[in-house]
Design a protein around this motif. Structure first.
Motif, mmCIF file in Angstrom:
data_model
loop_
_atom_site.group_PDB
_atom_site.id
_atom_site.type_symbol
_atom_site.label_atom_id
_atom_site.label_comp_id
_atom_site.label_asym_id
_atom_site.label_seq_id
_atom_site.Cartn_x
_atom_site.Cartn_y
_atom_site.Cartn_z
ATOM 1 N N MET A 1 5.284 6.048 -46.727
ATOM 2 C CA MET A 1 5.518 5.869 -48.209
ATOM 3 C C MET A 1 6.804 5.164 -48.447
ATOM 4 O O MET A 1 7.986 5.457 -47.655
ATOM 5 C CB MET A 1 5.755 7.195 -49.261
ATOM 6 C CG MET A 1 5.970 6.673 -50.496
ATOM 7 S SD MET A 1 4.623 5.693 -51.306
ATOM 8 C CE MET A 1 3.349 7.130 -51.400
ATOM 9 N N ALA A 2 6.816 3.769 -48.729
ATOM 10 C CA ALA A 2 8.085 2.894 -48.818
ATOM 11 C C ALA A 2 8.964 3.450 -49.874
ATOM 12 O O ALA A 2 8.296 4.226 -50.953
ATOM 13 C CB ALA A 2 7.542 1.350 -49.059
ATOM 14 N N ARG A 3 10.045 3.416 -49.645
ATOM 15 C CA ARG A 3 11.230 3.776 -51.069
ATOM 16 C C ARG A 3 11.925 2.576 -51.302
ATOM 17 O O ARG A 3 12.305 1.757 -50.361
ATOM 18 C CB ARG A 3 11.899 4.959 -50.430
ATOM 19 C CG ARG A 3 12.627 4.720 -48.910
ATOM 20 C CD ARG A 3 13.151 5.865 -48.407
ATOM 21 N NE ARG A 3 14.011 5.613 -47.394
ATOM 22 C CZ ARG A 3 15.394 5.419 -47.142
ATOM 23 N NH1 ARG A 3 15.978 5.343 -48.280
ATOM 24 N NH2 ARG A 3 15.613 5.098 -46.191
ATOM 25 N N THR A 4 11.937 2.451 -52.880
ATOM 26 C CA THR A 4 12.434 1.259 -53.317
ATOM 27 C C THR A 4 13.954 1.702 -53.818
ATOM 28 O O THR A 4 14.220 2.674 -54.473
ATOM 29 C CB THR A 4 11.858 0.808 -54.420
ATOM 30 O OG1 THR A 4 10.337 0.541 -54.154
ATOM 31 C CG2 THR A 4 12.543 -0.419 -55.020
ATOM 32 N N ARG A 5 14.991 1.121 -53.042
ATOM 33 C CA ARG A 5 16.211 1.869 -53.346
ATOM 34 C C ARG A 5 17.124 0.522 -53.844
ATOM 35 O O ARG A 5 16.965 -0.660 -53.277
ATOM 36 C CB ARG A 5 16.910 2.144 -52.190
ATOM 37 C CG ARG A 5 16.075 3.276 -51.357
ATOM 38 C CD ARG A 5 16.819 3.789 -50.137
ATOM 39 N NE ARG A 5 16.602 2.745 -49.175
ATOM 40 C CZ ARG A 5 17.614 2.141 -48.702
ATOM 41 N NH1 ARG A 5 19.005 2.166 -49.177
ATOM 42 N NH2 ARG A 5 17.449 1.302 -47.821
ATOM 43 N N LEU A 6 17.999 0.657 -54.615
ATOM 44 C CA LEU A 6 18.914 -0.540 -55.341
ATOM 45 C C LEU A 6 20.463 0.192 -54.976
ATOM 46 O O LEU A 6 21.006 0.938 -55.623
ATOM 47 C CB LEU A 6 18.643 -0.787 -56.459
ATOM 48 C CG LEU A 6 19.789 -1.988 -57.208
ATOM 49 C CD1 LEU A 6 19.341 -2.967 -56.513
ATOM 50 C CD2 LEU A 6 19.507 -1.839 -58.697
ATOM 51 N N ARG A 7 20.812 -0.434 -53.692
ATOM 52 C CA ARG A 7 22.236 0.026 -53.385
ATOM 53 C C ARG A 7 23.337 -0.537 -54.190
ATOM 54 O O ARG A 7 23.362 -1.600 -54.225
ATOM 55 C CB ARG A 7 22.569 -0.496 -51.974
ATOM 56 C CG ARG A 7 21.572 0.216 -51.077
ATOM 57 C CD ARG A 7 22.088 -0.132 -49.489
ATOM 58 N NE ARG A 7 21.022 0.461 -48.267
ATOM 59 C CZ ARG A 7 20.347 -0.328 -47.889
ATOM 60 N NH1 ARG A 7 20.138 -1.742 -47.965
ATOM 61 N NH2 ARG A 7 19.218 0.356 -46.920
ATOM 62 N N ILE A 8 24.068 0.274 -54.913
ATOM 63 C CA ILE A 8 25.153 -0.461 -55.716
ATOM 64 C C ILE A 8 26.599 0.317 -55.450
ATOM 65 O O ILE A 8 26.860 1.252 -55.931
ATOM 66 C CB ILE A 8 24.832 -0.142 -56.996
ATOM 67 C CG1 ILE A 8 23.619 -0.772 -57.276
ATOM 68 C CG2 ILE A 8 26.270 -1.004 -58.053
ATOM 69 C CD1 ILE A 8 23.369 -0.508 -58.872
ATOM 70 N N PRO A 9 27.097 -0.200 -53.953
ATOM 71 C CA PRO A 9 28.540 0.309 -53.705
ATOM 72 C C PRO A 9 29.548 -0.092 -54.934
ATOM 73 O O PRO A 9 29.444 -0.730 -55.803
ATOM 74 C CB PRO A 9 28.832 -0.587 -52.412
ATOM 75 C CG PRO A 9 28.044 -1.785 -52.771
ATOM 76 C CD PRO A 9 26.742 -1.692 -53.604
ATOM 77 N N ALA A 59 3.394 -3.649 -47.529
ATOM 78 C CA ALA A 59 2.061 -4.036 -47.171
ATOM 79 C C ALA A 59 1.916 -4.265 -45.700
ATOM 80 O O ALA A 59 1.271 -3.806 -44.953
ATOM 81 C CB ALA A 59 1.168 -4.960 -47.781
ATOM 82 N N ALA A 60 3.139 -5.035 -45.331
ATOM 83 C CA ALA A 60 3.319 -5.440 -43.819
ATOM 84 C C ALA A 60 3.683 -4.079 -42.979
ATOM 85 O O ALA A 60 3.874 -4.315 -41.711
ATOM 86 C CB ALA A 60 4.246 -6.513 -43.497
ATOM 87 N N GLY A 61 4.247 -3.046 -43.640
ATOM 88 C CA GLY A 61 4.580 -1.863 -42.780
ATOM 89 C C GLY A 61 5.864 -1.480 -42.793
ATOM 90 O O GLY A 61 6.568 -0.518 -42.400
ATOM 91 N N ALA A 62 6.709 -1.966 -43.679
ATOM 92 C CA ALA A 62 8.163 -1.848 -43.917
ATOM 93 C C ALA A 62 8.313 -0.481 -44.626
ATOM 94 O O ALA A 62 7.559 -0.571 -45.721
ATOM 95 C CB ALA A 62 8.978 -2.804 -44.593
ATOM 96 N N GLU A 63 9.143 0.397 -44.501
ATOM 97 C CA GLU A 63 9.194 1.559 -44.970
ATOM 98 C C GLU A 63 10.878 1.582 -45.737
ATOM 99 O O GLU A 63 10.739 2.455 -46.803
ATOM 100 C CB GLU A 63 9.189 2.937 -44.067
ATOM 101 C CG GLU A 63 8.003 2.911 -43.388
ATOM 102 C CD GLU A 63 7.754 3.933 -42.486
ATOM 103 O OE1 GLU A 63 8.696 4.746 -42.413
ATOM 104 O OE2 GLU A 63 6.434 4.340 -42.004
ATOM 105 N N ASP A 64 11.608 0.935 -45.364
ATOM 106 C CA ASP A 64 12.883 0.851 -46.197
ATOM 107 C C ASP A 64 13.203 -0.399 -46.625
ATOM 108 O O ASP A 64 13.577 -1.328 -46.032
ATOM 109 C CB ASP A 64 13.907 1.074 -44.623
ATOM 110 C CG ASP A 64 15.505 1.395 -45.361
ATOM 111 O OD1 ASP A 64 15.658 1.085 -46.644
ATOM 112 O OD2 ASP A 64 16.238 1.846 -44.483
ATOM 113 N N VAL A 65 12.903 -0.381 -48.001
ATOM 114 C CA VAL A 65 12.958 -1.500 -48.773
ATOM 115 C C VAL A 65 13.727 -1.369 -50.079
ATOM 116 O O VAL A 65 13.734 -0.698 -50.779
ATOM 117 C CB VAL A 65 11.578 -1.892 -49.232
ATOM 118 C CG1 VAL A 65 11.439 -3.188 -49.952
ATOM 119 C CG2 VAL A 65 10.551 -2.185 -47.997
ATOM 120 N N THR A 66 14.902 -2.317 -50.122
ATOM 121 C CA THR A 66 15.615 -2.513 -51.242
ATOM 122 C C THR A 66 15.297 -3.876 -52.060
ATOM 123 O O THR A 66 15.241 -4.763 -51.562
ATOM 124 C CB THR A 66 17.054 -2.558 -50.747
ATOM 125 O OG1 THR A 66 17.539 -1.337 -49.941
ATOM 126 C CG2 THR A 66 18.180 -2.487 -51.803
#
Length: 270
Positions: A1-9, A59-66
């Motif tokens: 399952m891909a996870r959508t993250r918004l990194r805000i340092p 869709a292309a297989g990436a699991e770590d998507v920001t």
């Protein structure tokens, strides 16, 4: 399952203005090679400008998507990225963007960094979706996952298309006018496109030309609507959504368009 993250340092960690972040923010040892091959750990870290690019990546297989631009932004190209938004590219193996996004030019300036910058052809046309997902899968080193997704997409797309053809008013392919970025929805429905418009507002001359073929439907772009396109023509205007939600589900966009089209065609026969 891909996870959508918004990194805000922390903003305290950012000593450069937006332009500098865009130019140099992709630096660092991410493990990607200069030719865009699979990262060493086999799991590409992908940063995307919007959920549309994110859906292609998933869709292309990436699991770590920001995702940088929030899905709540109605018209993504109008978003003004903050330095904290774009700091995520520092840890990316790949950064996906579209050329029509105003901030894409600055992102492209990061080409000398270790992240692979990838321009994505954002088009929900089924053939283009398949080609783009396969291309990204090869780039990420996730070809098997991309092929599996495409197989499922093709099956569901065919089902949706068949259902829409079964809903044609009086069993005949309806005449439609499409905004230039919604032509894929007309194809999904097997509709007959008798004209296109946009992205600019329709001029009086265009209005006359688009109306002459008596379209039953106008497929408007929900993200850049110019209002009622063919007033007093009797054509039903249907809003077509191009951008996926936070789930980054590209197929859900097609399901949503199919539902709106089926409803509009049913209303045309009542």
């Amino acid at each position: 399952m891909a996870r959508t993250r918004l990194r805000i340092p922390s903003l305290l960690a950012l000593s450069a203005p937006l332009a500098l972040v865009l130019v140099t923010g992709c630096g660092g040892d991410t493990g990607s090679s200069d030719d865009g091959a699979r990262p060493r750990d086999g799991k590409p870290v992908v940063v995307v400008t919007t959920t549309w690019e994110g859906a292609f990546a998933k869709a292309a297989g990436a699991e770590d998507v920001t995702v940088i631009v929030p899905s709540s932004t109605h018209h993504a190209p109008d978003y003004d990225p903050k330095p904290s938004d774009l700091a995520a590219v520092a840890k990316a193996d790949f950064v996906l963007y579209a050329p029509f996004e105003p901030y894409a030019a600055k992102i492209k300036e990061a080409a000398g960094s270790s992240a692979e910058l990838v321009e994505v052809n954002l088009d929900n046309d089924a053939d283009k979706v398949g080609a783009e997902v396969a291309r990204l899968g090869k780039l990420f080193g996730t070809e098997d996952a991309a092929a599996t997704w495409k197989s499922g997409f093709d099956t569901e797309y065919a089902k949706l298309s068949q259902e829409l053809k079964g809903a044609w008013p009086e069993g005949k392919s309806p005449n439609v006018v499409s905004q230039v970025f919604t032509a894929w929805a007309a194809k999904l429905a097997g509709a007959t496109t008798v004209g296109t418009y946009g992205p600019e507002a329709v001029t009086p001359a265009q209005l006359a030309d688009l109306s002459k073929n008596k379209p039953a439907l106008v497929l408007d772009n929900a993200h850049m609507s110019t209002g009622t396109v063919l007033p007093d023509s009797g054509a039903r205007q249907v809003k077509i959504v191009n951008y996926p939600g936070d789930d980054l589900d590209l197929l859900a966009v097609h399901r949503g368009a199919a539902a709106e089209l089926k409803k509009a065609m049913g209303a045309a026969t009542s």
